[in-house]
Design an enzyme around this catalytic site. Structure first.
Site, PDB file in Angstrom:
ATOM      1  N   HIS A 139      -4.614  -4.549  -0.539  1.00 30.78           N
ATOM      2  CA  HIS A 139      -4.178  -3.464  -1.414  1.00 30.78           C
ATOM      3  C   HIS A 139      -3.286  -3.988  -2.550  1.00 30.78           C
ATOM      4  O   HIS A 139      -3.695  -3.996  -3.695  1.00 30.78           O
ATOM      5  CB  HIS A 139      -3.490  -2.334  -0.647  1.00 30.78           C
ATOM      6  N   GLU A 187       0.868  -1.186   0.000  1.00 33.40           N
ATOM      7  CA  GLU A 187       0.000   0.000   0.000  1.00 33.40           C
ATOM      8  C   GLU A 187       0.902   1.234   0.000  1.00 33.40           C
ATOM      9  O   GLU A 187       0.960   2.007   0.951  1.00 33.40           O
ATOM     10  CB  GLU A 187      -0.917  -0.007   1.220  1.00 33.40           C
TER      11      GLU A 187
END
Length: 531
Positions: free
Chosen positions: A400, A376
């Site tokens: 993510h 992320e």
């Protein structure tokens, strides 16, 4: 009742007819230009064999996309046709005019416009399956939290500027003003008398919500956004620090999930401590089980809640080892509820996964199922290296994975090992990773038919619905222009297939979802007069 015409009939509100008419003209113009170009190509003597090869090439590439294997029946095709007319109108209006393309703009700037579209309306009606990446302290609209939890008796607040954000604590015994504590009801009354321009409720909202009408000037960097984002999670625990308030919060969340077409939820974090630091997590797990079963009595098609318990990357090694041990114990104690372990918090500034490997590996094997936040970040050869450890530790899913495309070996491992990517497009934009959602890395994941699910991370902090806004952004931004109802259907089914439910639970959930999907298709046909 079928109409006399053989063609689907679309009802358009009168207020939007002029705009749609203009968009429709532009769409016809674009189609005409394409036909002219095609005819020009033929008259220029392009060999038919080349045109055939090109057509087959495009067909094969399209068949590789996520959702391309979905088959639609006649009624689904009617809905799909209407949906794609709306999508093409939006695309062409933006491409050929100055009309802004909503999915390319910052969510804060176009939220209300998105909600006024027929596409969003249809997506909001849709049964979306489950949410597999969501933090349990940000699952209820902030206005409810303020209007309900901060109006409870015996609540105190404390500001310590420069040390921590505002704190909250419930106490039957009055807390001393000399220690910085103020009774919230008394403070609210004082502000109402002294400040006619701003209420305490407005102060709370400004402190917690990330929303701003001018995001690019309000937040100068990703770190600015992360600082405010992190402050919320240091503030909200005080309001959920009793089993009573935690139950109120959860019950409201379940209503919100169900209203948005969500039938199953997997929550991150999961720890609960009272105002004095006493660990109430085991009691909280029992509370969740009881509240969900109670909710299912009136909502039998809601499939339940499970937890991925969490450690934080700012923990010391001994603290993380202690947390890992607690999670493994809770997996044994609550096997139907607790399904694995994750690490959370800002990757760019905190410890990497490798810092905690001694706690995560035993005899060269992962000690339990992992669902790591990893990648992320916009950096390369930095925090994104968490992705390497995530795949080497054989994570079940990766939260993510924003930086995964920068790592071909990681992507190969993700595909070979069957790792699922949890995509949160609006969260990635709000926290400064992507401006135009058409450039989101997950656009490539969709193009390559990778295993992925769409979730919403912390939707309450930017005033989104549990899934509808993220599904809209995925459909209109991450997906290609021609990606249609098949993509939405596949994403909903993925959320069941890639959940931590047992095989038996998944089979039941899929049957329930299919029934709700059929009702959804019928409701769209009726609402938009497509039959």
């Amino acid at each position: 009742m079928p109409s006399e015409s053989n063609s689907p009939r679309v009802a358009i509100p009168s207020s939007g007819r002029s705009l749609i008419a203009g968009q429709f003209v532009m769409t016809l113009l674009a189609i005409a230009m394409s036909l002219v170009a095609m005819l020009a190509g033929i008259t220029n003597g392009i060999p038919q064999a080349y045109l055939d090869r090109r057509k087959e090439f495009i067909r094969e590439e399209t068949s590789m996309r996520l959702g391309a294997d979905m088959k639609l029946n006649f009624r689904e095709e009617l809905v799909n046709h209407y949906l794609m007319v709306q999508k093409e109108l939006a695309v062409e209006a933006s491409r050929l005019t100055t009309e802004p393309y909503l999915a390319s703009r910052h969510f804060f700037q176009v939220k209300e416009q998105i909600e006024s579209t027929a596409i969003f309306d249809i997506i909001s009606m849709m049964p979306k399956g489950g949410i597999l990446h969501l933090h349990d302290a940000s699952i209820v609209p902030l206005d409810w939290v303020i209007k309900t939890l901060t109006y409870l008796p015996d609540l105190y607040t404390k500001e310590r500027e420069g040390i921590t954000p505002r704190q909250f604590k419930f106490s039957k015994t009055p807390l001393r003003v000399t220690d910085g504590w103020r009774n919230v009801s008394e403070l609210r009354a004082e502000m109402a008398m002294s400040d006619k321009n701003r209420s305490l409720d407005e102060v709370f909202m400004s402190e917690w919500s990330l929303y701003t009408p001018d995001p690019y000037n309000t937040y100068k960097s990703s770190n600015d956004m992360w600082n405010k984002f992190s402050d919320y999670f240091l503030t909200i625990p005080g309001l959920r620090s009793t089993l009573e308030t935690a139950e109120m919060y959860l019950r409201e969340a379940l209503k919100g999930f169900y209203a948005d077409g969500v039938m199953y939820v997997e929550l991150r974090d999961g720890d609960l401590f009272d105002g004095d630091g006493l660990d109430l997590t085991d009691d909280y797990m029992c509370l969740v089980d009881r509240v969900v079963k109670d909710f299912q009595k009136t909502h039998p098609d809601f499939m339940g809640v499970k937890f991925i318990l969490t450690g934080y990357r700012f923990f010391s090694e001994p603290m993380m080892q202690e947390q890992v041990d607690k999670v493994m114990a809770r997996m044994r104690k609550f096997p139907d509820l607790v399904k694995g372990f994750d690490m959370d918090s800002h990757e760019d500034i905190n410890h990497r996964i490798r810092f905690y490997l001694n706690a995560l590996i035993k005899d060269d094997k992962s000690v339990m199922p992992f669902f790591f936040h990893a990648g992320e970040t916009a950096w390369t050869q930095g925090a994104d290296m968490n992705l390497v450890d995530a795949v080497l530790l054989n994570a079940t899913r990766i939260g993510h994975g924003f930086a995964a495309l920068k790592h071909p070996k990681v992507m190969q491992a993700i595909r070979d090992q069957g790792i699922v990517l949890e995509i949160q497009p609006i969260s990635n934009q709000v926290l400064g990773l992507v401006d135009d959602q058409r450039n989101h890395p997950a656009a490539s994941f969709i193009a390559n038919n990778d295993r992925l699910v769409i979730s919403s991370d912390d939707f309450a902090l930017w005033d989104a619905l549990p899934l509808s806004h993220d599904f809209y952004i995925t459909f209109m931004g991450l997906g290609a222009t021609k990606d249609d109802l098949r993509l939405l259907k596949k994403l909903a089914m993925n959320s069941i297939e890639y959940s931590t439910m047992t095989s038996a639970e998944k089979a039941v959930a899929m049957k329930i979802w299919q029934r709700r999907w059929k009702i959804f298709i019928d409701d769209v046909l009726t609402k938009y007069h497509l039959l």
